[in-house]
Design an enzyme around this catalytic site. Sequence first.
Site, PDB file in Angstrom:
ATOM      1  N   PRO A 313       0.455  55.493  34.570  1.00  0.00           N
ATOM      2  CA  PRO A 313       0.329  54.894  33.232  1.00  0.00           C
ATOM      3  C   PRO A 313      -0.218  55.811  32.143  1.00  0.00           C
ATOM      4  O   PRO A 313      -0.057  55.535  30.957  1.00  0.00           O
ATOM      5  CB  PRO A 313      -0.630  53.720  33.467  1.00  0.00           C
ATOM      6  CG  PRO A 313      -0.482  53.411  34.910  1.00  0.00           C
ATOM      7  CD  PRO A 313      -0.253  54.720  35.584  1.00  0.00           C
ATOM      8  N   ARG A 315      -2.446  57.499  29.379  1.00  0.00           N
ATOM      9  CA  ARG A 315      -3.555  57.163  28.481  1.00  0.00           C
ATOM     10  C   ARG A 315      -3.841  55.667  28.384  1.00  0.00           C
ATOM     11  O   ARG A 315      -4.893  55.261  27.890  1.00  0.00           O
ATOM     12  CB  ARG A 315      -3.250  57.707  27.091  1.00  0.00           C
ATOM     13  CG  ARG A 315      -2.280  56.868  26.279  1.00  0.00           C
ATOM     14  CD  ARG A 315      -1.831  57.542  25.018  1.00  0.00           C
ATOM     15  NE  ARG A 315      -0.885  58.603  25.309  1.00  0.00           N
ATOM     16  CZ  ARG A 315      -0.545  59.554  24.438  1.00  0.00           C
ATOM     17  NH1 ARG A 315      -1.065  59.566  23.227  1.00  0.00           N
ATOM     18  NH2 ARG A 315       0.325  60.480  24.770  1.00  0.00           N
ATOM     19  N   ARG A 355      -6.314  66.475  18.890  1.00  0.00           N
ATOM     20  CA  ARG A 355      -4.981  65.889  18.888  1.00  0.00           C
ATOM     21  C   ARG A 355      -4.352  65.826  17.493  1.00  0.00           C
ATOM     22  O   ARG A 355      -3.141  65.999  17.349  1.00  0.00           O
ATOM     23  CB  ARG A 355      -4.995  64.502  19.519  1.00  0.00           C
ATOM     24  CG  ARG A 355      -5.310  64.535  21.017  1.00  0.00           C
ATOM     25  CD  ARG A 355      -5.127  63.162  21.663  1.00  0.00           C
ATOM     26  NE  ARG A 355      -3.709  62.796  21.672  1.00  0.00           N
ATOM     27  CZ  ARG A 355      -3.172  61.869  20.895  1.00  0.00           C
ATOM     28  NH1 ARG A 355      -3.923  61.214  20.010  1.00  0.00           N
ATOM     29  NH2 ARG A 355      -1.891  61.592  20.973  1.00  0.00           N
ATOM     30  N   CYS A 386     -14.421  75.788  10.684  1.00  0.00           N
ATOM     31  CA  CYS A 386     -13.903  76.710   9.669  1.00  0.00           C
ATOM     32  C   CYS A 386     -12.393  76.845   9.845  1.00  0.00           C
ATOM     33  O   CYS A 386     -11.874  77.873  10.271  1.00  0.00           O
ATOM     34  CB  CYS A 386     -14.603  78.059   9.808  1.00  0.00           C
ATOM     35  SG  CYS A 386     -14.268  79.161   8.423  1.00  0.00           S
ATOM     36  N   GLU A 387     -11.688  75.779   9.530  1.00  0.00           N
ATOM     37  CA  GLU A 387     -10.254  75.674   9.757  1.00  0.00           C
ATOM     38  C   GLU A 387      -9.710  74.586   8.845  1.00  0.00           C
ATOM     39  O   GLU A 387     -10.167  73.443   8.890  1.00  0.00           O
ATOM     40  CB  GLU A 387      -9.989  75.298  11.216  1.00  0.00           C
ATOM     41  CG  GLU A 387      -8.550  75.346  11.627  1.00  0.00           C
ATOM     42  CD  GLU A 387      -8.074  76.764  11.891  1.00  0.00           C
ATOM     43  OE1 GLU A 387      -6.922  77.053  11.510  1.00  0.00           O
ATOM     44  OE2 GLU A 387      -8.846  77.568  12.438  1.00  0.00           O
ATOM     45  N   TYR A 416      -7.644  62.277  26.414  1.00  0.00           N
ATOM     46  CA  TYR A 416      -7.302  63.619  25.947  1.00  0.00           C
ATOM     47  C   TYR A 416      -8.306  64.241  24.989  1.00  0.00           C
ATOM     48  O   TYR A 416      -8.244  65.451  24.768  1.00  0.00           O
ATOM     49  CB  TYR A 416      -5.897  63.644  25.322  1.00  0.00           C
ATOM     50  CG  TYR A 416      -4.831  63.198  26.290  1.00  0.00           C
ATOM     51  CD1 TYR A 416      -4.492  64.006  27.365  1.00  0.00           C
ATOM     52  CD2 TYR A 416      -4.207  61.977  26.159  1.00  0.00           C
ATOM     53  CE1 TYR A 416      -3.545  63.599  28.282  1.00  0.00           C
ATOM     54  CE2 TYR A 416      -3.260  61.559  27.075  1.00  0.00           C
ATOM     55  CZ  TYR A 416      -2.926  62.372  28.129  1.00  0.00           C
ATOM     56  OH  TYR A 416      -1.998  61.964  29.051  1.00  0.00           O
TER      57      TYR A 416
END
Length: 476
Positions: A313, A315, A355, A386-387, A416
């Site tokens: 199944p 997640r 994600r 810092c992105e 996840y």
Amino acid sequence: MASTAPQPRRLSAPDDANALAPLVWPTTASRNEAGDLVIAGRDASSLAAEFGTPLYVVDESEARTRAARITRAFDVAAAAAGTSVTVYYAGKAFLSAAVVRWMIDEGLAVDVCTGGELAVALAAGAEPARLGFHGNNKSIAEIERAVAVGVGAIVIDSEIEIERVAQAAARAGRVQPVRLRVNSGVHASTHEFLATAHEDQKFGVSLERAVELGSRIRSHGSLDFLGLHCHIGSQIFDSAGFAESAERLLAAHAELSRTAPVPELNLGGGFGIAYTADDEPSPIEEIARGIVTAVVNGCREHGVPVPKLAFEPGRSIIGPAGVTLYTVGTVKPVPIEGGVRHYVSIDGGMSDNARTALYGADYSARIASRVSDAAPVLVRVAGKHCESGDIVVDAEYLPGDVTPGDLLAVPATGAYCWSLASNYNHVPRPPVVAVRDGVARVIVHGETEQQLLARDAGLEASDGPLGHRTIEGNPA
């Protein structure tokens, strides 16, 4: 504050920006009299005070209940077809000793795909025969260990693995049960699927070679061929893609059955969950009936008995049980073309939930420490890294008075998020806390800066060329 940023098509301003969408949040989630978010009997403010933020919170009862419901749905559908079913918990979604034990308690098997995941499952007390081992590039050492401990099924992912697993089993003096992963040419996501002649991906072998390679597996006395396996995608909302995939697999299954019994068929999983109020996955009972009916019809068409079934199944068991708590640090209006976008920055980000940056995943968010009657405003929830792509929730409506110090909760983070967590920018990974009946306990310890430093070999005690002392002391 008011927002003039473009509104995503899926979003509309809510009547109440404090409301908790039923399918998105754990069934135990509510607000107390003070307006605090409560999960399984514990309020967000007390959790944050005790464990800090960011904090992964897992509702144990929610995870157990979903595991039991999914298993029951497939048991009922399979029994009506005169067969049985094995349901595997996907370790890659979120794996810890506590979660392995919950799944064992609820009667599930466990699917792992690396030596590390295998180690956790075994250390938690999982019976090896109840484990499945996936992976497109299993090392020789991983294969040998899986064989040695008696893993219930190894999923052969490529032609070369047939010989590797056969040789490992022969050396160990064992007969290893295996499945063969096949690409059916069906790829599904949410409620849509695409059926093609070929599927371009790293997993599995082409459907055209299933009979040939299945026969080759049977030629090895050290291998026990259980049957075919297929995984058509993830975040799938209904049974249509599975039905199409089953129809294709059963042709190869039937051909292999003419020379020897094929006891099993594994149709994978990847059943979807609601991340936002717009997501409407079909009830699992409906999905189970749809898939099993397709298998029964296909077996009747090909004149073969209905095999034992297996599903993974994904997640759908642990995802909705998780909520991540953050603390708001800054609120910033940013002029953009045609208006203003409001950025709400939190003390976590892509290091604890990659994600959104990786897949463009959608999430929801709510203020967790209070309720507000301020008008909803469209915001973007950003992380501290810092992105520029460090976004956790791309677009959401929050009360217009959201302010530094507010607790913010992001639901549906059980799957996840911890698994993909990193130390980007040297940020320690948060702890995971399980909550049940008002009691919270740590099931995965958070990291400290001292632990990060301890891994840096340049800071070890030495009289080497740089003359560094231990990390407890000051540099020389």
